[in-house]
Design a protein around this motif. Sequence first.
Motif, PDB file in Angstrom:
ATOM      1  N   ASP A 231      -2.716   0.276   7.291  1.00  0.00           N
ATOM      2  CA  ASP A 231      -3.714  -0.359   6.435  1.00  0.00           C
ATOM      3  C   ASP A 231      -4.992  -0.674   7.191  1.00  0.00           C
ATOM      4  O   ASP A 231      -6.095  -0.506   6.671  1.00  0.00           O
TER       5      ASP A 231
ATOM      6  N   ARG B 209       0.838  -1.190   0.000  1.00  0.00           N
ATOM      7  CA  ARG B 209       0.000   0.000   0.000  1.00  0.00           C
ATOM      8  C   ARG B 209       0.874   1.241   0.000  1.00  0.00           C
ATOM      9  O   ARG B 209       1.823   1.333   0.760  1.00  0.00           O
TER      10      ARG B 209
ATOM     11  N   ARG C 169       2.145  -4.770   4.614  1.00  0.00           N
ATOM     12  CA  ARG C 169       0.859  -4.548   5.279  1.00  0.00           C
ATOM     13  C   ARG C 169       1.146  -4.091   6.697  1.00  0.00           C
ATOM     14  O   ARG C 169       1.881  -4.763   7.434  1.00  0.00           O
TER      15      ARG C 169
ATOM     16  N   THR D 154      -5.284   5.268  10.174  1.00  0.00           N
ATOM     17  CA  THR D 154      -5.435   4.849   8.776  1.00  0.00           C
ATOM     18  C   THR D 154      -5.508   6.044   7.835  1.00  0.00           C
ATOM     19  O   THR D 154      -4.972   6.011   6.732  1.00  0.00           O
TER      20      THR D 154
ATOM     21  N   ARG E   3       6.688   1.418   7.628  1.00  0.00           N
ATOM     22  CA  ARG E   3       6.276   1.632   6.247  1.00  0.00           C
ATOM     23  C   ARG E   3       7.469   2.061   5.387  1.00  0.00           C
ATOM     24  O   ARG E   3       7.649   1.568   4.265  1.00  0.00           O
TER      25      ARG E   3
END
Length: 425
Positions: free
Chosen positions: A284, A4, A263, A278, A257
Motif C-alpha cells: 500500500d 486493498r 494494510r 507498490t 497480503r
Amino acid sequence: MRRRPRRAPGPGARHRDGPAPGAGTVYGIGAAPGAGTATVHEIGSGHETGSVHGVGAATVPEVRNGAEVGSGHEVGSVHEVGSVHEVGSGALPPTYREVRLAARPGRDPRPEHFEIVRAPLRPPAAGQVLVRNLVLRIGAATRTLMADEQVLPMAPYQPGQPLRGTALGAVIAAPGTSLRSGDLVRHDLGWQQYALLPAAQVRRVDPARWPDPAACLSQGFVGWLAVDRAARIEPGDTVLVTGAAGGVGCIAGQFARLRGAGRLIGTTGSRWKADHLTDRLGFDTVLVRGEGPIEDQLRAAAPDGVDVLVDTVGGEQFRAALALARRRARLVVVGALAGQAGGGTRTVTALDTLALCSRGITVSGLSAADHGADVERWEEEFSAGLRTGLLTFPHVRLTGIDRAPAALRDLLAGRHLGTVLVEPT
C-alpha cells in the motif's frame, strides 16, 4: 479497515525502467541476459515450466597479468593451483574456477579481499556427487561469515578457502548413489563452477514443480516462516516489512497480503524500489530511507499503529515499529541488515520493556536453520503460487563467476531488488 485488493501479476513480460545500477528493467520469465547486464526478473506468470534460463557450457575468460579481461569488475587475483588432469572421459574441463576469501575485510569488502582460483576438477568417489553449478545465490549472510567471530549457525569463512553459498546445479556423476546424471540438486557449495560433495549434502530439485527451477533459491523461506508461523497475521492487520525490496522482504510482503493483511507497508532505500513494490507487489505504501525520519513516515502511513512487523533490517526501523506497535503487536526479527551491511556482527537496539509488558507486545527472533522440517511445505505453497501467478519471485540474474564479488558489494549497498543470482559460467 478496508482491505486493498492484491495486485496479481499479469502474464507475459513486464517492463519498468529504473535508474538504479544493476536493476534497470523488470521482465517476466525469459532468457537471462548476457554478461555485462543485470536484469530483474519476476517469475510467476504461470508460463514456461521446468527450464533453467541462460545456462550453457562453462567458459574460461582470457587472463592477462592476473586480471580477467572483459569481466567488467576487478577482482583481487586470478591464478591456478594444483595439477591439471583429465576427469572421466575428458568431456569436462580439467579445471574450474572458484572464489576464495583472500583476506578478512574491514567495513567494506573490496576486490582485494577475493581471489578467483583455478582448481583441478576431480572425479567423485563412491557416495560423492560431482555437480556443475548453474545458479548461485548471493546473500547478506556471506558478508557476516567473512568475520572472524561466529554469530550465525554456521562456521565463518577462512582465508584461502572457497566461499560457500546456496546453489542450484546439475549432477555430472554420482557413483554409488540414487542420483543420476542431469538431476537438478540444491546444495551449499556455491561460489564455484563445479562442486564435489557427499550425496547427503545435496537435495534433489524437481524441475516440474517450478516455473523456473532457480526459484528454489529464493530467500523467502524465512519471510514465509515469519508470516505463517511467528506473526499469526489476522485479517485487517497493519503489517510492516522492513527491507521490503530484498529477497526476504518481497516474499514476506506477498504472503502477508495472502494471509489477510489489511494494510501492507514496506521500507526500502530507493524511490524506484518503492514504486516497484507498490506497483507490482501489492504494498500500500513504502517508506524510503533518506526521505525523513522513519518513525515520522511510519506515523503518517499507519496513524492507528502497527500490528505485525517482519524485520530484516533492525536499528532505526525496528525502533520505529516498536514506537508505533499496537496492543498485542507481534514483532518478528529475521535479519539485521543495518549491521550486516557494514560488516558488523552486532545490531544493538534499546527496548522499552515497559511498553512490551503494558501493551502485550511480543518480540521474537527467527532463524530458518531451526525449521528444516517446514521446507517441503514452503516449497509446495511457493511454487504453486508461482505457477498460478498469485506470487512472483523478483530476482536479479548476473552471468559470470567473476561478477559474484561485485554482486555481493552491490547487494550490501542496496543496488538490487529481490534475490541476487549469479550463473557461474
